[in-house]
Design a protein around this motif. Structure first.
Motif, PDB file in Angstrom:
ATOM      1  N   GLU A  73       0.812  -1.233   0.000  1.00 10.62           N
ATOM      2  CA  GLU A  73       0.000   0.000   0.000  1.00 10.62           C
ATOM      3  C   GLU A  73       0.839   1.274   0.000  1.00 10.62           C
ATOM      4  O   GLU A  73       0.312   2.372  -0.198  1.00 10.62           O
ATOM      5  N   THR A  74       2.150   1.168   0.184  1.00  5.27           N
ATOM      6  CA  THR A  74       3.003   2.359   0.238  1.00  5.27           C
ATOM      7  C   THR A  74       3.222   3.035  -1.124  1.00  5.27           C
ATOM      8  O   THR A  74       3.101   4.256  -1.215  1.00  5.27           O
ATOM      9  N   PRO A  75       3.567   2.310  -2.198  1.00  6.28           N
ATOM     10  CA  PRO A  75       3.820   2.989  -3.481  1.00  6.28           C
ATOM     11  C   PRO A  75       2.686   3.882  -3.985  1.00  6.28           C
ATOM     12  O   PRO A  75       2.961   5.001  -4.437  1.00  6.28           O
ATOM     13  N   PRO A  76       1.415   3.464  -3.889  1.00  4.43           N
ATOM     14  CA  PRO A  76       0.362   4.403  -4.324  1.00  4.43           C
ATOM     15  C   PRO A  76       0.338   5.704  -3.508  1.00  4.43           C
ATOM     16  O   PRO A  76       0.060   6.773  -4.048  1.00  4.43           O
ATOM     17  N   LYS A  77       0.665   5.614  -2.221  1.00  2.00           N
ATOM     18  CA  LYS A  77       0.729   6.821  -1.385  1.00  2.00           C
ATOM     19  C   LYS A  77       1.863   7.736  -1.851  1.00  2.00           C
ATOM     20  O   LYS A  77       1.704   8.954  -1.897  1.00  2.00           O
ATOM     21  N   LEU A  78       3.009   7.127  -2.183  1.00  3.06           N
ATOM     22  CA  LEU A  78       4.140   7.922  -2.678  1.00  3.06           C
ATOM     23  C   LEU A  78       3.792   8.587  -4.005  1.00  3.06           C
ATOM     24  O   LEU A  78       4.095   9.761  -4.218  1.00  3.06           O
ATOM     25  N   GLU A  79       3.166   7.826  -4.906  1.00  3.31           N
ATOM     26  CA  GLU A  79       2.779   8.394  -6.203  1.00  3.31           C
ATOM     27  C   GLU A  79       1.818   9.557  -6.028  1.00  3.31           C
ATOM     28  O   GLU A  79       1.928  10.572  -6.717  1.00  3.31           O
ATOM     29  N   GLN A  80       0.883   9.446  -5.087  1.00  2.00           N
ATOM     30  CA  GLN A  80      -0.055  10.535  -4.812  1.00  2.00           C
ATOM     31  C   GLN A  80       0.704  11.776  -4.327  1.00  2.00           C
ATOM     32  O   GLN A  80       0.444  12.891  -4.771  1.00  2.00           O
ATOM     33  N   TYR A  81       1.667  11.562  -3.442  1.00  2.00           N
ATOM     34  CA  TYR A  81       2.480  12.665  -2.934  1.00  2.00           C
ATOM     35  C   TYR A  81       3.265  13.337  -4.075  1.00  2.00           C
ATOM     36  O   TYR A  81       3.293  14.562  -4.185  1.00  2.00           O
ATOM     37  N   PHE A  82       3.885  12.522  -4.933  1.00  3.51           N
ATOM     38  CA  PHE A  82       4.653  13.067  -6.056  1.00  3.51           C
ATOM     39  C   PHE A  82       3.768  13.903  -6.986  1.00  3.51           C
ATOM     40  O   PHE A  82       4.188  14.927  -7.505  1.00  3.51           O
ATOM     41  N   ARG A  83       2.553  13.454  -7.220  1.00  5.25           N
ATOM     42  CA  ARG A  83       1.637  14.195  -8.107  1.00  5.25           C
ATOM     43  C   ARG A  83       1.245  15.552  -7.523  1.00  5.25           C
ATOM     44  O   ARG A  83       1.055  16.515  -8.258  1.00  5.25           O
ATOM     45  N   ILE A  84       1.105  15.601  -6.219  1.00  2.49           N
ATOM     46  CA  ILE A  84       0.653  16.827  -5.550  1.00  2.49           C
ATOM     47  C   ILE A  84       1.779  17.839  -5.381  1.00  2.49           C
ATOM     48  O   ILE A  84       1.565  19.045  -5.504  1.00  2.49           O
ATOM     49  N   ASP A  85       3.003  17.359  -5.102  1.00  3.96           N
ATOM     50  CA  ASP A  85       4.130  18.254  -4.811  1.00  3.96           C
ATOM     51  C   ASP A  85       4.648  18.892  -6.104  1.00  3.96           C
ATOM     52  O   ASP A  85       5.190  18.204  -6.969  1.00  3.96           O
ATOM     53  N   GLU A  86       4.519  20.203  -6.210  1.00  7.24           N
ATOM     54  CA  GLU A  86       4.917  20.907  -7.436  1.00  7.24           C
ATOM     55  C   GLU A  86       6.427  20.951  -7.626  1.00  7.24           C
ATOM     56  O   GLU A  86       6.914  21.304  -8.693  1.00  7.24           O
ATOM     57  N   ARG A  87       7.188  20.589  -6.603  1.00  4.41           N
ATOM     58  CA  ARG A  87       8.647  20.567  -6.720  1.00  4.41           C
ATOM     59  C   ARG A  87       9.134  19.362  -7.531  1.00  4.41           C
ATOM     60  O   ARG A  87      10.246  19.363  -8.041  1.00  4.41           O
ATOM     61  N   VAL A  88       8.290  18.324  -7.615  1.00  2.00           N
ATOM     62  CA  VAL A  88       8.660  17.101  -8.336  1.00  2.00           C
ATOM     63  C   VAL A  88       8.150  17.207  -9.772  1.00  2.00           C
ATOM     64  O   VAL A  88       6.956  17.319 -10.014  1.00  2.00           O
TER      65      VAL A  88
END
Length: 107
Positions: A73-88
């Motif tokens: 369940e961790t990778p989908p959470k990371l992907e969600q974070y990456f999509r939201i963070d404008e620095r990435v």
């Protein structure tokens, strides 16, 4: 019962104007992995590199490669974070092994 851990790798590219926030982004990823019962196995800063093609009119980005063990369940959470963070600017999360045994690291 402990969660079954899998081995993953993530590569993300930070916007060149936000390189100073690299430690903040890495700490957030580390926190997300460890709160799910996983662990960071390796972190490799590739530094500022030329992009294969311009992204958001930028020709360079700061690359960071991380290898980690975590439940499914961790990778989908990371992907969600990456999509939201404008620095990435770009990211990818790849599953390396179906099952992760921590004792195999010592071998």
């Amino acid at each position: 019962m402990a969660k079954k851990l899998r081995k993953y790798e993530t590569l993300f590219v930070l916007h060149p104007d936000h390189v100073e926030a690299k430690d903040e982004v890495v700490n957030k990823i580390t926190e997300m992995v460890t709160q799910d019962g996983g662990e960071i196995l390796k972190q490799d800063d590739w530094g500022m590199r030329k992009l294969a093609y311009p992204i958001e009119k930028k020709r360079q980005g700061y690359y960071v490669l991380m290898e980690f063990a975590a439940p499914a369940e961790t990778p989908p959470k990371l992907e969600q974070y990456f999509r939201i963070d404008e620095r990435v600017m770009r990211f990818i999360v790849v599953k390396l092994e179906e099952k992760f045994e921590p004792e195999t690291l010592a071998a």
